[in-house]
Design a protein around this motif. Structure first.
Motif, PDB file in Angstrom:
ATOM      1  N   ASP A   1       0.852  -1.173  -0.207  1.00 54.15           N
ATOM      2  CA  ASP A   1      -0.209  -0.090   0.077  1.00 54.15           C
ATOM      3  C   ASP A   1       0.937   1.209  -0.179  1.00 54.15           C
ATOM      4  O   ASP A   1       1.666   1.351   1.050  1.00 54.15           O
TER       5      ASP A   1
ATOM      6  N   ASN B   1      -0.425   4.282  -0.227  1.00 54.57           N
ATOM      7  CA  ASN B   1      -1.212   5.361   0.067  1.00 54.57           C
ATOM      8  C   ASN B   1      -1.566   6.134  -1.083  1.00 54.57           C
ATOM      9  O   ASN B   1      -1.666   7.374  -0.749  1.00 54.57           O
TER      10      ASN B   1
ATOM     11  N   ARG C   1      -2.728   0.659  -3.826  1.00 53.99           N
ATOM     12  CA  ARG C   1      -3.216   0.235  -2.779  1.00 53.99           C
ATOM     13  C   ARG C   1      -2.626  -1.214  -2.389  1.00 53.99           C
ATOM     14  O   ARG C   1      -2.852  -1.658  -1.297  1.00 53.99           O
TER      15      ARG C   1
END
Length: 553
Positions: free
Chosen positions: A89, A91, A96
């Motif tokens: 991930d 962000n 993701r």
């Protein structure tokens, strides 16, 4: 007679009821590995599907395993599906490491159209692997009625990592529902796929079905049973060059490539290989893995025939990326044993019910250390090595580059379509470019399914016109992975490696990407680069590396 044939060909697709659907995805294989695409590996079952179906000569994936799977499952570009890179991930919406909640999978959409949905094999579209962790992106939560396979992206073929039945992680040695005489993951995938077909025929014969069979063959590690490898002993002793030349010649005779375009440069010479027996053995095992996968496809076809469903089942076969040049376990030991198998186990055995704790296991169940390094002969459960760049170059004959890159060797895949009740142009080659974003659009077209309101619109086009020899209209196709980027408009392809300048090729005349026309056609480069930039902004593509240092744990 000719008029009757034409009428039959034109009427059959329209009259066919909604088909069953089988999607077969193989792992880490190149354009030329199948017999029907030029290879010497025995793939009689896929060859038969091709002979009685349709072969695409210009079909594309996304150059990497999980982005391809996310794109295939959703009909979106991978970044739009949340899997622009791998299972971490970053962000960012496109990165993701988890299938986007707004996207809809093939299983979810086909289920709304009345299909039963089954999957056997590799999932690899979520970062959540733990038995006690979130399961919102596991197969049953994304539309499948039944599932057997691995949630992660790889592992031993003899003791798979994150092996799962429906929603429960299982050990292959403590599984009450599947007890083969000897466990091999490729065979386990096949056995569950055919089981689902048999159960469907018995319990849900009034409904159509969708079956997704995602083999891990021929992804590293090079694992295959001794009897499967024995057939290929000595076949690759002469090295890369003669195999590559033979594949080129055969693919040209089949009409799949233009022999006037020659081949891309080879990265290695066989004469320079230090341990030729080990190198030849890597390809022997690889070939055995591919043949075993093909045997599984044959078992699926046989079950469809047995249950009377073969004629109206749309079968498609493709691969997730080009041949893999990764050096996993080949050159360095990283503290592991490099050399022959010990005479006796040196570690405590692992209990049958214990789940594998790592992608690369430290030992086998019976206590032998897992070996890696330049002197390890591949095949057995206590080895974990890849087949290497030299053979990956052979797999990708005649194209440039490999898995990870978006030159033709990284993104070109066989695409075989078999549907007797719905494909008029049988036994032919389709030269219309296609992309795995088109699979969802095609399946929904033939199934009468629609993406629900609120979900992102599909990026692909239905390939159904190509099934009758017609064109498939589109403006452009796009790629990005790890900063490697490309756009194709008609016969023109603009492509670049991460950090490199744009290269321009007329792939109709130069699909091996040997003659860069960027300097000669700056206006075309600017126009195509602007088109790529607009797509990248729309598709949630970020500059590479993505927000480095902000990756979430």
């Amino acid at each position: 007679m000719l008029l009757a044939t034409v009428l039959a060909a034109s009427l059959t697709p329209a009259q066919a009821p909604r088909p069953n659907v089988v999607v077969v995805l193989a792992d880490d294989m190149g354009f030329s590995d199948l017999g029907c695409y030029g290879g010497e590996i025995a793939t009689p079952n896929l060859d038969a599907l091709a002979a009685n179906g349709l072969r695409f000569t210009q079909f594309y994936n996304t150059a990497r395993c999980c982005p391809t799977r996310a794109s295939l499952l959703t009909g979106l570009y991978p970044h739009q599906a949340g899997v622009g890179h791998m299972m971490a991930d970053w962000n960012r919406p496109g990165y993701r490491g988890d299938l986007s909640p707004t996207s809809r999978t093939l299983a979810e959409v086909l289920r709304t159209a009345g299909y039963r949905t089954y999957m056997a094999g590799k999932w690899h579209v979520t970062r959540h692997l733990a038995a006690t962790g979130p399961k919102h992106n596991w197969p049953l939560q994304r539309g499948f009625d039944r599932f057997y396979g691995m949630i992660s992206g790889g592992g031993s073929f003899y003791d798979p990592y994150t092996l799962c039945r429906d929603n429960t992680l299982v050990s292959p040695f403590a599984d009450p529902d599947y007890k083969p005489e000897s466990y091999y993951f490729t065979d386990a995938i096949t056995d569950h796929a055919t089981r689902y077909l048999a159960d469907h025929a018995r319990e849900h014969a009034d409904k159509p079905f969708f079956l997704y069979v995602a083999y891990t063959a021929a992804h590293w590690p090079m694992h295959a049973p001794p009897d499967a490898v024995a057939k290929y002993r000595g076949k690759y002793d002469a090295g890369y060059e003669p195999v590559r030349a033979a594949r080129f010649e055969k693919a040209a005779k089949l009409g799949l490539i233009d022999p006037a375009q020659k081949m891309s440069p080879a990265p290695h010479r066989w004469a320079d290989v230090k341990n030729q027996p080990r190198e030849a053995a890597c390809m022997e095992v690889y070939a055995a893995m591919v043949e075993r996968m093909d045997r599984g496809v044959g078992a699926v076809v046989a079950e469809l025939r047995r249950t009377g469903r073969l004629d109206n089942t749309l079968i498609v076969y493709l691969q997730d990326n080009g041949g893999c040049a990764e050096a996993m376990g080949r050159n360095t030991t990283k503290g592991r044993v490099n050399g022959p198998r010990a005479a006796a186990p040196s570690l405590p055995p692992i209990a049958p019910g214990v789940l594998p704790a790592a992608l690369v296991p430290p030992q086998t169940r019976d206590g032998f250390p897992v070996r890696q390094g330049p002197d390890v002969m591949p095949g057995p459960a206590d080895t974990y090595v890849a087949y290497g760049e030299g053979w990956a170059n052979v797999s990708n004959t005649p194209f440039r580059e490999y898995k990870h890159w978006v030159h033709e060797g990284g993104i070109s895949t066989p695409f075989v379509v078999h549907w007797p009740a719905g494909v008029a142009a049988r036994g032919t080659l389709c030269r219309t470019p296609g992309h795995l974003i088109d699979v969802a659009a095609t399946l929904y077209d033939v199934a009468g399914a629609t993406v629900p309101a609120g979900a992102p619109p599909l990026e692909g086009r239905s390939l159904r016109p190509a099934f009758a020899g017609g064109p498939v209209a589109r403006e452009a196709l796009f790629w990005e992975h790890e900063g490697n980027r490309a756009v194709r408009v008609g016969p023109w392809k603009l492509v670049a490696k991460h950090g490199g300048a744009w290269e321009l090729y007329d792939v109709a005349a130069d699909r091996v990407e040997a003659n860069d026309l960027a300097a000669a056609q700056p206006d075309r480069v600017r126009e195509m680069a602007a088109r790529y930039a607009a797509w990248a902004a729309r598709a949630q593509v970020e500059p590479w590396p993505v927000a480095e240092g902000k990756k979430k744990k």
